[in-house]
Design a protein around this motif. Structure first.
Motif, PDB file in Angstrom:
ATOM      1  N   THR A   1       0.832  -1.216   0.000  1.00  0.00           N
ATOM      2  CA  THR A   1       0.000   0.000   0.000  1.00  0.00           C
ATOM      3  C   THR A   1       0.859   1.256   0.000  1.00  0.00           C
ATOM      4  O   THR A   1       0.496   2.253  -0.635  1.00  0.00           O
ATOM      5  N   ASP A   2       2.008   1.225   0.680  1.00  0.00           N
ATOM      6  CA  ASP A   2       2.906   2.381   0.651  1.00  0.00           C
ATOM      7  C   ASP A   2       3.426   2.630  -0.757  1.00  0.00           C
ATOM      8  O   ASP A   2       3.490   3.783  -1.213  1.00  0.00           O
ATOM      9  N   LYS A   3       3.814   1.557  -1.457  1.00  0.00           N
ATOM     10  CA  LYS A   3       4.322   1.712  -2.823  1.00  0.00           C
ATOM     11  C   LYS A   3       3.219   2.205  -3.766  1.00  0.00           C
ATOM     12  O   LYS A   3       3.462   3.056  -4.621  1.00  0.00           O
TER      13      LYS A   3
ATOM     14  N   ALA B   1       0.585   3.964  -2.937  1.00  0.00           N
ATOM     15  CA  ALA B   1       0.311   5.363  -2.591  1.00  0.00           C
ATOM     16  C   ALA B   1       1.392   6.278  -3.153  1.00  0.00           C
ATOM     17  O   ALA B   1       1.094   7.366  -3.667  1.00  0.00           O
ATOM     18  N   SER B   2       2.638   5.854  -3.075  1.00  0.00           N
ATOM     19  CA  SER B   2       3.738   6.648  -3.621  1.00  0.00           C
ATOM     20  C   SER B   2       3.591   6.790  -5.134  1.00  0.00           C
ATOM     21  O   SER B   2       3.768   7.886  -5.684  1.00  0.00           O
TER      22      SER B   2
ATOM     23  N   THR C   1       0.804   6.533  -6.973  1.00  0.00           N
ATOM     24  CA  THR C   1      -0.343   7.386  -7.314  1.00  0.00           C
ATOM     25  C   THR C   1      -0.048   8.844  -7.005  1.00  0.00           C
ATOM     26  O   THR C   1      -0.496   9.734  -7.733  1.00  0.00           O
ATOM     27  N   ASP C   2       0.720   9.111  -5.940  1.00  0.00           N
ATOM     28  CA  ASP C   2       1.105  10.502  -5.651  1.00  0.00           C
ATOM     29  C   ASP C   2       1.951  11.077  -6.781  1.00  0.00           C
ATOM     30  O   ASP C   2       1.759  12.225  -7.196  1.00  0.00           O
ATOM     31  N   LYS C   3       2.891  10.275  -7.295  1.00  0.00           N
ATOM     32  CA  LYS C   3       3.733  10.748  -8.393  1.00  0.00           C
ATOM     33  C   LYS C   3       2.898  10.988  -9.648  1.00  0.00           C
ATOM     34  O   LYS C   3       3.104  11.984 -10.360  1.00  0.00           O
TER      35      LYS C   3
ATOM     36  N   VAL D   1      -0.332  11.707  -9.808  1.00  0.00           N
ATOM     37  CA  VAL D   1      -1.175  12.888  -9.599  1.00  0.00           C
ATOM     38  C   VAL D   1      -0.338  14.161  -9.685  1.00  0.00           C
ATOM     39  O   VAL D   1      -0.769  15.159 -10.292  1.00  0.00           O
ATOM     40  N   ASP D   2       0.865  14.150  -9.111  1.00  0.00           N
ATOM     41  CA  ASP D   2       1.734  15.328  -9.210  1.00  0.00           C
ATOM     42  C   ASP D   2       2.109  15.621 -10.659  1.00  0.00           C
ATOM     43  O   ASP D   2       2.125  16.784 -11.088  1.00  0.00           O
TER      44      ASP D   2
ATOM     45  N   SER E   1      -1.062  16.943 -12.506  1.00  0.00           N
ATOM     46  CA  SER E   1      -1.403  18.303 -12.084  1.00  0.00           C
ATOM     47  C   SER E   1      -0.354  19.299 -12.558  1.00  0.00           C
ATOM     48  O   SER E   1      -0.675  20.429 -12.922  1.00  0.00           O
TER      49      SER E   1
END
Length: 103
Positions: free
Chosen positions: A62-64, A66-67, A69-71, A73-74, A77
């Protein structure tokens, strides 16, 4: 009256002995119950510890995710931000050029 003075202490002592015996019996039973509860808790603790590795793998995954998906999304955006700000800059530059040519 003398009968009561000799009879009541005997009854009181008998009741105290009964209460002590009942207390001892309840204490022994509670100790046995606590030993059984301790065995159950130890068993559950062992089973949870055996699942600890599975939880660590799930946490790592889940940490990987989340990381990642954060990248994503960044990045998306940032791309939209660059597109929108570049158009605004172009419009602003055109407006400034138009106002300078009018003067």
């Amino acid at each position: 009256m003398e009968f009561w003075l000799s009879f009541l202490p005997i009854i009181i002592y008998a009741l105290i002995i009964i209460i002590l015996v009942v207390g001892i019996i309840l204490g022994i039973r509670s100790i046995k119950t606590m030993k059984k509860v301790e065995k159950v808790v130890d068993n559950v603790n062992d089973k949870v510890e055996s699942l600890n590795e599975v939880f660590n793998v799930i946490d790592f995954t889940t940490d990987k995710i989340a990381s990642f998906t954060d990248k994503v999304v960044d990045g998306v955006s940032g791309l939209f931000g660059r597109l929108l700000f570049s158009k605004k800059k172009e419009n602003k530059d055109k407006n400034e050029e138009d106002s300078e040519s009018d003067e």
